[in-house]
Write a protein that holds these residues in place. Structure first.
Motif, PDB file in Angstrom:
ATOM      1  N   LEU A 103       9.386  -2.513  -1.340  1.00  0.00           N
ATOM      2  CA  LEU A 103       8.382  -2.120  -0.351  1.00  0.00           C
ATOM      3  C   LEU A 103       8.925  -1.105   0.651  1.00  0.00           C
ATOM      4  O   LEU A 103      10.140  -0.952   0.829  1.00  0.00           O
ATOM      5  N   ASN A 104       7.980  -0.473   1.302  1.00  0.00           N
ATOM      6  CA  ASN A 104       8.029   0.238   2.569  1.00  0.00           C
ATOM      7  C   ASN A 104       9.403   0.759   3.007  1.00  0.00           C
ATOM      8  O   ASN A 104      10.030   0.211   3.906  1.00  0.00           O
ATOM      9  N   ARG A 119      12.973  -1.822   1.290  1.00  0.00           N
ATOM     10  CA  ARG A 119      12.911  -3.261   1.533  1.00  0.00           C
ATOM     11  C   ARG A 119      12.793  -3.918   0.152  1.00  0.00           C
ATOM     12  O   ARG A 119      11.854  -3.636  -0.592  1.00  0.00           O
ATOM     13  N   ARG A 160       2.041 -13.720   0.303  1.00  0.00           N
ATOM     14  CA  ARG A 160       3.199 -13.303   1.111  1.00  0.00           C
ATOM     15  C   ARG A 160       3.765 -14.423   1.968  1.00  0.00           C
ATOM     16  O   ARG A 160       4.959 -14.429   2.297  1.00  0.00           O
ATOM     17  N   GLU A 208      12.885  -6.568   7.324  1.00  0.00           N
ATOM     18  CA  GLU A 208      11.823  -5.850   6.599  1.00  0.00           C
ATOM     19  C   GLU A 208      11.498  -4.491   7.224  1.00  0.00           C
ATOM     20  O   GLU A 208      11.715  -4.280   8.410  1.00  0.00           O
ATOM     21  N   ASP A 209      10.935  -3.608   6.407  1.00  0.00           N
ATOM     22  CA  ASP A 209      10.230  -2.395   6.853  1.00  0.00           C
ATOM     23  C   ASP A 209      11.022  -1.573   7.874  1.00  0.00           C
ATOM     24  O   ASP A 209      10.602  -1.393   9.032  1.00  0.00           O
ATOM     25  N   LYS A 256       6.628  -5.741  15.852  1.00  0.00           N
ATOM     26  CA  LYS A 256       7.129  -5.074  14.639  1.00  0.00           C
ATOM     27  C   LYS A 256       6.698  -3.613  14.670  1.00  0.00           C
ATOM     28  O   LYS A 256       6.221  -3.124  15.696  1.00  0.00           O
ATOM     29  N   TYR A 341      -5.103  -1.952   3.534  1.00  0.00           N
ATOM     30  CA  TYR A 341      -4.239  -1.113   4.369  1.00  0.00           C
ATOM     31  C   TYR A 341      -4.420   0.363   4.024  1.00  0.00           C
ATOM     32  O   TYR A 341      -4.201   0.766   2.882  1.00  0.00           O
ATOM     33  N   PHE A 377       0.490  -7.648  -3.664  1.00  0.00           N
ATOM     34  CA  PHE A 377      -0.567  -7.805  -2.652  1.00  0.00           C
ATOM     35  C   PHE A 377      -1.368  -6.496  -2.663  1.00  0.00           C
ATOM     36  O   PHE A 377      -0.944  -5.499  -2.091  1.00  0.00           O
ATOM     37  N   VAL A 380      -3.081  -1.889  -0.781  1.00  0.00           N
ATOM     38  CA  VAL A 380      -2.178  -1.549   0.320  1.00  0.00           C
ATOM     39  C   VAL A 380      -1.510  -0.204   0.064  1.00  0.00           C
ATOM     40  O   VAL A 380      -0.921   0.014  -0.991  1.00  0.00           O
ATOM     41  N   PHE A 382       1.261   1.652   2.545  1.00  0.00           N
ATOM     42  CA  PHE A 382       1.970   1.350   3.789  1.00  0.00           C
ATOM     43  C   PHE A 382       3.191   2.257   3.863  1.00  0.00           C
ATOM     44  O   PHE A 382       4.029   2.255   2.959  1.00  0.00           O
ATOM     45  N   ASP A 401       2.345  -3.567  -2.071  1.00  0.00           N
ATOM     46  CA  ASP A 401       3.530  -4.375  -1.731  1.00  0.00           C
ATOM     47  C   ASP A 401       4.414  -4.640  -2.947  1.00  0.00           C
ATOM     48  O   ASP A 401       5.083  -5.670  -3.029  1.00  0.00           O
TER      49      ASP A 401
HETATM   50  C1  MAN Z   1       2.438  -6.378   6.922  1.00  0.00           C
HETATM   51  C2  MAN Z   1       3.894  -6.110   6.651  1.00  0.00           C
HETATM   52  C3  MAN Z   1       4.122  -5.048   5.598  1.00  0.00           C
HETATM   53  C4  MAN Z   1       3.220  -5.211   4.408  1.00  0.00           C
HETATM   54  C5  MAN Z   1       1.781  -5.340   4.863  1.00  0.00           C
HETATM   55  C6  MAN Z   1       0.824  -5.586   3.717  1.00  0.00           C
HETATM   56  O1  MAN Z   1       1.938  -5.416   7.784  1.00  0.00           O
HETATM   57  O2  MAN Z   1       4.497  -7.286   6.222  1.00  0.00           O
HETATM   58  O3  MAN Z   1       5.447  -5.119   5.178  1.00  0.00           O
HETATM   59  O4  MAN Z   1       3.361  -4.128   3.540  1.00  0.00           O
HETATM   60  O5  MAN Z   1       1.672  -6.439   5.765  1.00  0.00           O
HETATM   61  O6  MAN Z   1       1.093  -6.810   3.109  1.00  0.00           O
END
Ligand code: MAN
Length: 420
Positions: A103-104, A119, A160, A208-209, A256, A341, A377, A380, A382, A401
Protein backbone atom coordinates in the motif's frame (compact mmCIF):
# COMPACT_ATOMS: atom_id res chain seq x y z
CA UNK A 1 -32.17 14.73 -36.69
CA UNK A 2 -33.54 15.97 -33.37
CA UNK A 3 -34.44 12.41 -32.49
CA UNK A 4 -30.94 11.27 -33.27
CA UNK A 5 -29.47 13.90 -30.97
CA UNK A 6 -31.98 12.97 -28.33
CA UNK A 7 -30.72 9.43 -28.35
CA UNK A 8 -27.10 10.57 -28.49
CA UNK A 9 -27.63 12.53 -25.30
CA UNK A 10 -29.31 9.54 -23.72
CA UNK A 11 -26.28 7.59 -24.78
CA UNK A 12 -23.90 10.12 -23.22
CA UNK A 13 -25.68 9.80 -19.93
CA UNK A 14 -25.62 6.04 -20.31
CA UNK A 15 -21.86 6.13 -20.84
CA UNK A 16 -21.48 8.51 -17.95
CA UNK A 17 -23.23 6.28 -15.50
CA UNK A 18 -19.94 5.85 -13.68
CA UNK A 19 -21.29 5.10 -10.31
CA UNK A 20 -22.75 1.75 -11.19
CA UNK A 21 -19.61 0.60 -12.94
CA UNK A 22 -20.81 0.77 -16.55
CA UNK A 23 -17.99 3.07 -17.42
CA UNK A 24 -15.39 0.49 -16.59
CA UNK A 25 -16.68 -2.06 -19.05
CA UNK A 26 -17.10 0.56 -21.77
CA UNK A 27 -13.87 2.39 -21.21
CA UNK A 28 -11.34 -0.35 -20.71
CA UNK A 29 -10.74 0.61 -17.10
CA UNK A 30 -8.69 3.76 -17.60
CA UNK A 31 -10.90 6.47 -18.91
CA UNK A 32 -10.16 10.17 -18.93
CA UNK A 33 -11.62 12.91 -21.04
CA UNK A 34 -9.25 12.21 -23.93
CA UNK A 35 -10.12 8.50 -23.86
CA UNK A 36 -13.79 9.43 -23.96
CA UNK A 37 -13.21 10.89 -27.40
CA UNK A 38 -11.39 7.78 -28.58
CA UNK A 39 -14.01 5.36 -27.32
CA UNK A 40 -17.32 7.12 -27.70
CA UNK A 41 -17.05 9.08 -30.93
CA UNK A 42 -16.25 6.09 -33.13
CA UNK A 43 -19.24 4.27 -31.67
CA UNK A 44 -21.51 7.26 -32.28
CA UNK A 45 -20.18 7.60 -35.82
CA UNK A 46 -20.83 3.97 -36.56
CA UNK A 47 -24.29 4.05 -35.12
CA UNK A 48 -25.28 7.31 -36.79
CA UNK A 49 -23.48 7.37 -40.18
CA UNK A 50 -25.79 10.18 -41.27
CA UNK A 51 -24.01 12.63 -38.98
CA UNK A 52 -21.65 15.12 -40.60
CA UNK A 53 -18.33 16.27 -39.13
CA UNK A 54 -20.12 19.38 -38.00
CA UNK A 55 -22.64 17.31 -36.04
CA UNK A 56 -19.86 15.26 -34.53
CA UNK A 57 -18.06 18.45 -33.52
CA UNK A 58 -21.21 19.74 -31.84
CA UNK A 59 -21.67 16.38 -30.19
CA UNK A 60 -18.09 16.46 -28.94
CA UNK A 61 -18.44 19.95 -27.45
CA UNK A 62 -21.75 19.10 -25.82
CA UNK A 63 -20.32 15.90 -24.43
CA UNK A 64 -17.34 17.76 -23.00
CA UNK A 65 -19.55 20.36 -21.36
CA UNK A 66 -21.73 17.64 -19.87
CA UNK A 67 -18.68 15.68 -18.76
CA UNK A 68 -17.05 18.68 -17.15
CA UNK A 69 -20.17 19.95 -15.49
CA UNK A 70 -21.53 16.65 -14.24
CA UNK A 71 -19.42 13.60 -13.56
CA UNK A 72 -16.01 13.00 -14.96
CA UNK A 73 -13.16 15.10 -13.71
CA UNK A 74 -10.68 12.25 -13.54
CA UNK A 75 -7.62 13.84 -15.12
CA UNK A 76 -5.07 11.25 -13.98
CA UNK A 77 -3.08 9.55 -16.72
CA UNK A 78 -2.56 6.08 -15.38
CA UNK A 79 0.54 4.10 -16.26
CA UNK A 80 -0.15 1.42 -18.85
CA UNK A 81 2.01 -0.89 -16.68
CA UNK A 82 -0.36 -0.70 -13.68
CA UNK A 83 -0.29 -2.36 -11.30
CA UNK A 84 3.46 -1.92 -10.93
CA UNK A 85 3.81 -4.10 -7.84
CA UNK A 86 1.63 -6.80 -6.28
CA UNK A 87 2.07 -8.74 -3.03
CA UNK A 88 3.50 -11.78 -4.86
CA UNK A 89 6.36 -9.66 -6.29
CA UNK A 90 8.15 -9.50 -2.91
CA UNK A 91 9.16 -12.07 -0.33
CA UNK A 92 7.59 -11.68 3.12
CA UNK A 93 9.76 -9.71 5.54
CA UNK A 94 8.53 -11.42 8.73
CA UNK A 95 9.20 -15.12 9.38
CA UNK A 96 6.14 -17.32 8.90
CA UNK A 97 4.02 -14.56 7.30
CA UNK A 98 2.56 -13.87 3.87
CA UNK A 99 2.33 -10.48 2.21
CA UNK A 100 -1.37 -9.61 2.03
CA UNK A 101 -1.16 -6.05 0.72
CA UNK A 102 1.24 -3.48 -0.67
CA UNK A 103 0.00 0.00 0.00
CA UNK A 104 0.46 3.74 -0.12
CA UNK A 105 4.18 4.41 -0.67
CA UNK A 106 6.23 7.44 0.32
CA UNK A 107 8.28 8.64 -2.67
CA UNK A 108 11.66 10.33 -3.12
CA UNK A 109 14.43 10.65 -5.68
CA UNK A 110 17.97 9.61 -4.75
CA UNK A 111 21.02 8.59 -6.84
CA UNK A 112 19.04 9.24 -10.06
CA UNK A 113 16.46 6.65 -9.11
CA UNK A 114 12.87 6.78 -7.92
CA UNK A 115 12.42 5.19 -4.51
CA UNK A 116 9.20 3.96 -2.98
CA UNK A 117 8.92 3.44 0.74
CA UNK A 118 6.15 0.86 0.56
CA UNK A 119 3.79 -0.03 3.31
CA UNK A 120 3.90 -3.84 3.40
CA UNK A 121 1.08 -5.56 5.32
CA UNK A 122 1.62 -9.16 6.42
CA UNK A 123 -0.23 -11.88 8.30
CA UNK A 124 0.03 -15.68 8.62
CA UNK A 125 -1.60 -17.94 6.03
CA UNK A 126 -5.24 -17.98 7.12
CA UNK A 127 -6.75 -21.21 8.41
CA UNK A 128 -10.41 -22.06 7.67
CA UNK A 129 -12.69 -20.68 10.39
CA UNK A 130 -10.02 -18.46 12.05
CA UNK A 131 -8.71 -14.92 11.77
CA UNK A 132 -5.02 -14.72 12.67
CA UNK A 133 -2.75 -11.71 12.61
CA UNK A 134 0.61 -10.68 14.05
CA UNK A 135 1.38 -8.01 16.68
CA UNK A 136 4.58 -7.08 18.50
CA UNK A 137 4.46 -8.26 22.12
CA UNK A 138 5.92 -6.43 25.12
CA UNK A 139 9.43 -7.70 24.42
CA UNK A 140 9.22 -6.54 20.79
CA UNK A 141 8.83 -10.06 19.38
CA UNK A 142 6.18 -11.01 16.84
CA UNK A 143 3.25 -12.89 18.37
CA UNK A 144 0.25 -14.24 16.44
CA UNK A 145 -3.25 -13.61 17.82
CA UNK A 146 -6.07 -15.83 16.59
CA UNK A 147 -9.86 -15.61 16.92
CA UNK A 148 -12.64 -17.98 15.84
CA UNK A 149 -14.57 -16.42 12.99
CA UNK A 150 -17.89 -17.54 14.46
CA UNK A 151 -17.19 -16.15 17.94
CA UNK A 152 -20.25 -13.94 18.63
CA UNK A 153 -18.00 -11.36 20.30
CA UNK A 154 -16.02 -10.87 17.09
CA UNK A 155 -16.89 -8.12 14.58
CA UNK A 156 -14.97 -8.83 11.37
CA UNK A 157 -17.15 -6.85 8.96
CA UNK A 158 -14.21 -4.68 7.82
CA UNK A 159 -11.30 -6.62 6.23
CA UNK A 160 -8.84 -4.08 7.69
CA UNK A 161 -9.90 -4.00 11.33
CA UNK A 162 -11.56 -6.40 13.75
CA UNK A 163 -13.23 -5.72 17.04
CA UNK A 164 -13.11 -8.29 19.82
CA UNK A 165 -14.51 -7.72 23.31
CA UNK A 166 -14.40 -3.96 22.84
CA UNK A 167 -10.76 -3.88 21.63
CA UNK A 168 -9.82 -3.02 18.03
CA UNK A 169 -7.06 -4.91 16.22
CA UNK A 170 -5.65 -4.66 12.70
CA UNK A 171 -5.95 -7.79 10.55
CA UNK A 172 -2.41 -7.29 9.20
CA UNK A 173 0.86 -5.86 10.57
CA UNK A 174 2.47 -3.15 8.44
CA UNK A 175 6.06 -2.04 8.14
CA UNK A 176 7.97 0.05 5.58
CA UNK A 177 10.16 -1.33 2.83
CA UNK A 178 12.24 0.33 0.10
CA UNK A 179 12.22 -0.47 -3.60
CA UNK A 180 13.84 1.58 -6.35
CA UNK A 181 13.60 1.99 -10.12
CA UNK A 182 15.44 3.54 -13.05
CA UNK A 183 12.35 3.75 -15.26
CA UNK A 184 9.45 4.24 -12.78
CA UNK A 185 8.00 0.91 -13.96
CA UNK A 186 10.31 -1.89 -12.85
CA UNK A 187 11.03 -1.72 -9.12
CA UNK A 188 13.55 -3.85 -7.25
CA UNK A 189 15.01 -4.14 -3.76
CA UNK A 190 18.59 -3.20 -2.89
CA UNK A 191 19.79 -5.30 0.09
CA UNK A 192 21.90 -2.35 1.32
CA UNK A 193 18.67 -0.57 2.29
CA UNK A 194 16.95 -2.16 5.30
CA UNK A 195 13.20 -2.22 5.99
CA UNK A 196 11.84 -0.09 8.82
CA UNK A 197 9.82 -2.06 11.37
CA UNK A 198 7.66 -0.73 14.18
CA UNK A 199 9.44 -0.36 17.50
CA UNK A 200 8.03 -0.06 21.00
CA UNK A 201 4.52 -0.15 22.41
CA UNK A 202 3.16 2.80 20.35
CA UNK A 203 4.01 0.89 17.15
CA UNK A 204 3.00 -2.56 18.36
CA UNK A 205 0.25 -2.85 15.69
CA UNK A 206 2.69 -1.55 13.04
CA UNK A 207 3.58 1.58 11.08
CA UNK A 208 1.77 2.79 7.94
CA UNK A 209 1.51 5.26 5.05
CA UNK A 210 4.84 7.08 5.24
CA UNK A 211 5.26 10.53 3.70
CA UNK A 212 8.83 11.46 2.77
CA UNK A 213 9.69 15.19 2.86
CA UNK A 214 12.93 15.84 0.97
CA UNK A 215 14.52 18.78 2.80
CA UNK A 216 17.87 20.52 2.61
CA UNK A 217 19.11 18.80 5.78
CA UNK A 218 17.83 15.31 5.00
CA UNK A 219 14.67 13.25 4.61
CA UNK A 220 11.79 13.64 7.09
CA UNK A 221 9.59 10.57 7.33
CA UNK A 222 6.13 10.98 8.86
CA UNK A 223 3.99 7.88 9.26
CA UNK A 224 1.10 6.44 11.22
CA UNK A 225 1.98 4.63 14.45
CA UNK A 226 -0.70 2.13 15.49
CA UNK A 227 -1.06 0.47 18.89
CA UNK A 228 -3.81 -0.72 21.26
CA UNK A 229 -3.93 2.78 22.80
CA UNK A 230 -3.66 5.09 19.82
CA UNK A 231 -3.21 6.10 16.23
CA UNK A 232 -0.68 8.95 15.98
CA UNK A 233 2.04 10.41 13.76
CA UNK A 234 5.65 9.32 14.21
CA UNK A 235 8.77 11.00 12.80
CA UNK A 236 12.04 9.45 11.63
CA UNK A 237 14.84 11.43 9.99
CA UNK A 238 17.57 10.04 7.76
CA UNK A 239 20.15 11.32 5.32
CA UNK A 240 20.83 8.04 3.52
CA UNK A 241 18.01 5.55 4.31
CA UNK A 242 20.58 3.34 5.98
CA UNK A 243 20.85 5.15 9.33
CA UNK A 244 17.70 6.38 11.04
CA UNK A 245 16.98 8.76 13.89
CA UNK A 246 13.66 7.99 15.56
CA UNK A 247 12.04 11.11 17.01
CA UNK A 248 8.90 9.48 18.46
CA UNK A 249 5.29 10.65 18.16
CA UNK A 250 5.01 14.25 16.95
CA UNK A 251 1.21 14.48 16.55
CA UNK A 252 -0.60 12.66 19.35
CA UNK A 253 -3.81 10.64 18.88
CA UNK A 254 -5.98 10.48 17.03
CA UNK A 255 -3.89 11.78 14.15
CA UNK A 256 -2.48 10.62 10.78
CA UNK A 257 -1.86 11.80 7.18
CA UNK A 258 0.95 14.20 8.09
CA UNK A 259 2.71 15.89 5.15
CA UNK A 260 5.59 18.27 5.91
CA UNK A 261 6.15 21.21 3.52
CA UNK A 262 9.62 20.78 2.02
CA UNK A 263 10.78 24.33 2.72
CA UNK A 264 10.27 26.96 5.41
CA UNK A 265 7.63 29.68 4.99
CA UNK A 266 8.54 33.00 6.61
CA UNK A 267 11.08 31.27 8.84
CA UNK A 268 8.78 28.51 10.09
CA UNK A 269 8.24 24.89 9.13
CA UNK A 270 4.71 23.82 8.20
CA UNK A 271 2.87 20.51 8.01
CA UNK A 272 -0.62 19.33 7.16
CA UNK A 273 -2.04 16.76 9.54
CA UNK A 274 -5.37 15.05 10.23
CA UNK A 275 -6.58 15.10 13.83
CA UNK A 276 -9.94 13.42 14.40
CA UNK A 277 -12.59 14.94 16.58
CA UNK A 278 -15.52 12.58 16.12
CA UNK A 279 -18.07 14.08 18.49
CA UNK A 280 -17.81 17.73 17.52
CA UNK A 281 -15.98 18.13 14.20
CA UNK A 282 -14.65 15.23 12.16
CA UNK A 283 -11.68 13.97 10.12
CA UNK A 284 -10.33 17.23 8.71
CA UNK A 285 -7.08 18.63 7.30
CA UNK A 286 -5.17 21.07 9.51
CA UNK A 287 -1.93 23.00 8.94
CA UNK A 288 0.45 23.52 11.86
CA UNK A 289 3.68 25.48 12.38
CA UNK A 290 6.95 24.45 13.96
CA UNK A 291 10.37 25.94 14.67
CA UNK A 292 12.08 22.52 14.42
CA UNK A 293 9.64 19.96 12.88
CA UNK A 294 9.28 18.21 16.26
CA UNK A 295 7.20 20.70 18.25
CA UNK A 296 4.05 21.83 16.45
CA UNK A 297 1.56 24.61 17.23
CA UNK A 298 -0.72 27.30 15.79
CA UNK A 299 -3.10 24.62 14.49
CA UNK A 300 -5.90 25.67 12.14
CA UNK A 301 -8.45 23.81 10.06
CA UNK A 302 -8.35 24.25 6.26
CA UNK A 303 -10.54 21.47 4.87
CA UNK A 304 -13.57 19.81 6.41
CA UNK A 305 -15.65 17.01 4.95
CA UNK A 306 -18.58 18.01 2.72
CA UNK A 307 -21.96 16.45 3.37
CA UNK A 308 -23.40 14.47 0.46
CA UNK A 309 -20.21 14.76 -1.60
CA UNK A 310 -17.35 12.42 -2.58
CA UNK A 311 -15.37 13.59 0.48
CA UNK A 312 -18.20 13.49 3.03
CA UNK A 313 -16.65 11.15 5.62
CA UNK A 314 -12.92 11.92 5.84
CA UNK A 315 -10.23 13.96 4.17
CA UNK A 316 -6.46 13.72 4.64
CA UNK A 317 -3.30 15.14 3.08
CA UNK A 318 -1.35 13.15 0.50
CA UNK A 319 2.36 13.73 -0.16
CA UNK A 320 4.34 16.94 0.44
CA UNK A 321 2.58 20.12 -0.77
CA UNK A 322 3.86 21.29 -4.18
CA UNK A 323 4.95 24.91 -4.63
CA UNK A 324 3.35 26.51 -7.71
CA UNK A 325 3.13 30.12 -8.87
CA UNK A 326 -0.50 30.17 -7.67
CA UNK A 327 -0.06 28.60 -4.25
CA UNK A 328 0.80 25.37 -2.45
CA UNK A 329 -0.92 22.55 -4.27
CA UNK A 330 -1.91 19.59 -2.14
CA UNK A 331 -3.35 16.40 -3.57
CA UNK A 332 -5.54 15.01 -0.82
CA UNK A 333 -7.74 11.97 -0.37
CA UNK A 334 -11.41 12.13 0.42
CA UNK A 335 -13.73 9.25 1.25
CA UNK A 336 -17.49 9.08 1.43
CA UNK A 337 -19.54 7.09 3.93
CA UNK A 338 -19.25 3.98 1.74
CA UNK A 339 -15.42 4.19 2.09
CA UNK A 340 -14.90 5.11 -1.57
CA UNK A 341 -11.52 6.87 -1.66
CA UNK A 342 -10.87 9.52 -4.35
CA UNK A 343 -8.25 12.25 -4.80
CA UNK A 344 -8.85 15.98 -4.96
CA UNK A 345 -6.75 19.14 -4.89
CA UNK A 346 -6.39 21.98 -2.41
CA UNK A 347 -4.63 25.24 -3.22
CA UNK A 348 -3.20 27.08 -0.20
CA UNK A 349 -1.73 30.56 0.07
CA UNK A 350 2.02 30.65 -0.57
CA UNK A 351 2.73 32.92 2.42
CA UNK A 352 0.12 31.54 4.77
CA UNK A 353 -0.97 27.93 4.09
CA UNK A 354 -3.85 28.29 6.54
CA UNK A 355 -5.63 30.34 3.83
CA UNK A 356 -7.47 28.27 1.21
CA UNK A 357 -7.47 29.68 -2.32
CA UNK A 358 -9.38 26.84 -4.01
CA UNK A 359 -10.54 23.26 -3.58
CA UNK A 360 -11.71 20.63 -6.09
CA UNK A 361 -15.46 20.38 -6.43
CA UNK A 362 -15.13 16.94 -8.05
CA UNK A 363 -12.35 14.37 -7.63
CA UNK A 364 -9.35 14.67 -9.93
CA UNK A 365 -8.98 10.91 -9.67
CA UNK A 366 -11.55 8.24 -8.80
CA UNK A 367 -11.30 4.45 -8.44
CA UNK A 368 -12.43 3.52 -11.95
CA UNK A 369 -9.86 0.96 -13.10
CA UNK A 370 -10.55 -2.69 -12.28
CA UNK A 371 -7.51 -2.88 -9.99
CA UNK A 372 -8.82 0.21 -8.14
CA UNK A 373 -12.26 -1.27 -7.62
CA UNK A 374 -11.48 -4.81 -6.54
CA UNK A 375 -8.87 -6.05 -4.09
CA UNK A 376 -8.20 -6.37 -0.37
CA UNK A 377 -10.34 -3.26 0.23
CA UNK A 378 -11.91 -2.14 -3.05
CA UNK A 379 -12.82 1.29 -4.43
CA UNK A 380 -9.68 2.96 -3.14
CA UNK A 381 -7.10 5.24 -4.75
CA UNK A 382 -4.83 6.55 -2.01
CA UNK A 383 -1.63 8.53 -2.49
CA UNK A 384 0.96 9.88 -0.11
CA UNK A 385 3.94 10.20 -2.43
CA UNK A 386 4.99 11.80 -5.69
CA UNK A 387 7.80 13.64 -7.38
CA UNK A 388 7.55 16.67 -9.61
CA UNK A 389 9.20 17.07 -13.00
CA UNK A 390 8.36 20.44 -14.58
CA UNK A 391 4.60 20.50 -15.09
CA UNK A 392 4.22 16.79 -14.32
CA UNK A 393 3.39 15.33 -10.93
CA UNK A 394 4.06 11.61 -10.97
CA UNK A 395 2.12 10.07 -8.13
CA UNK A 396 2.51 6.54 -6.85
CA UNK A 397 -0.58 5.22 -5.16
CA UNK A 398 -2.17 2.26 -3.48
CA UNK A 399 -5.11 0.76 -5.39
CA UNK A 400 -7.75 -1.25 -3.51
CA UNK A 401 -5.31 -1.41 -0.57
CA UNK A 402 -3.51 -4.22 -2.39
CA UNK A 403 -1.32 -3.14 -5.32
CA UNK A 404 1.01 -0.24 -6.16
CA UNK A 405 0.29 1.90 -9.23
CA UNK A 406 1.39 5.17 -10.77
CA UNK A 407 -0.26 8.02 -12.64
CA UNK A 408 0.62 11.47 -13.89
CA UNK A 409 -1.09 14.80 -13.46
CA UNK A 410 -0.34 18.07 -15.17
CA UNK A 411 0.02 20.86 -12.57
CA UNK A 412 -1.51 23.31 -15.04
CA UNK A 413 -4.46 21.04 -15.65
CA UNK A 414 -5.12 20.73 -11.91
CA UNK A 415 -4.81 24.51 -11.43
CA UNK A 416 -7.14 25.03 -14.39
CA UNK A 417 -9.70 22.65 -12.84
CA UNK A 418 -9.55 24.72 -9.64
CA UNK A 419 -10.33 27.99 -11.41
CA UNK A 420 -13.84 26.97 -12.47
C1 MAN B 1 -7.19 4.63 5.76
C2 MAN B 1 -5.73 4.27 5.83
C3 MAN B 1 -5.12 3.98 4.48
C4 MAN B 1 -6.00 3.11 3.62
C5 MAN B 1 -7.40 3.69 3.57
C6 MAN B 1 -8.37 2.82 2.79
O1 MAN B 1 -7.33 5.96 5.41
O2 MAN B 1 -5.58 3.14 6.63
O3 MAN B 1 -3.90 3.33 4.67
O4 MAN B 1 -5.47 2.99 2.34
O5 MAN B 1 -7.91 3.82 4.89
O6 MAN B 1 -8.54 1.59 3.42
Amino acid sequence: MGGVFQSIYTQIYYFLDVRNGLRVSYFDNTVCLADFANYVYPIVRKRYPVLSDCHIFLFQKTAEIILKSTYIMDIAKRSKSNPLLSPSDLKPGIDGMEITCLLNPGVFRLHDKTWLLLRVAERPKQIEGKISFPVYNESGKIEVLSFDKDDPQLDASDPRVIKYKGQNYLTTLSYLRLVCSDDDINFYEDPAFPPIFGQGYLESFGIEDCRVATMEDGFYLTFTEVSPVAVGVGLITTKDFQHFDRKGMIFPPHNKDCAIFEEKINGMYYALHRPSSPELGGNYIWPAQSPDRIHWGNHKCVATTREGRWDSARVGAGGAPIKTAEGWLEIYHGANKEHRYCLGALLLDLDDPSKVIARSEEPIMEPIAGYEQTGFFGNVVFTNGHYVDGDIIRIFYGASDEVICSAEFSINEILHSLRK
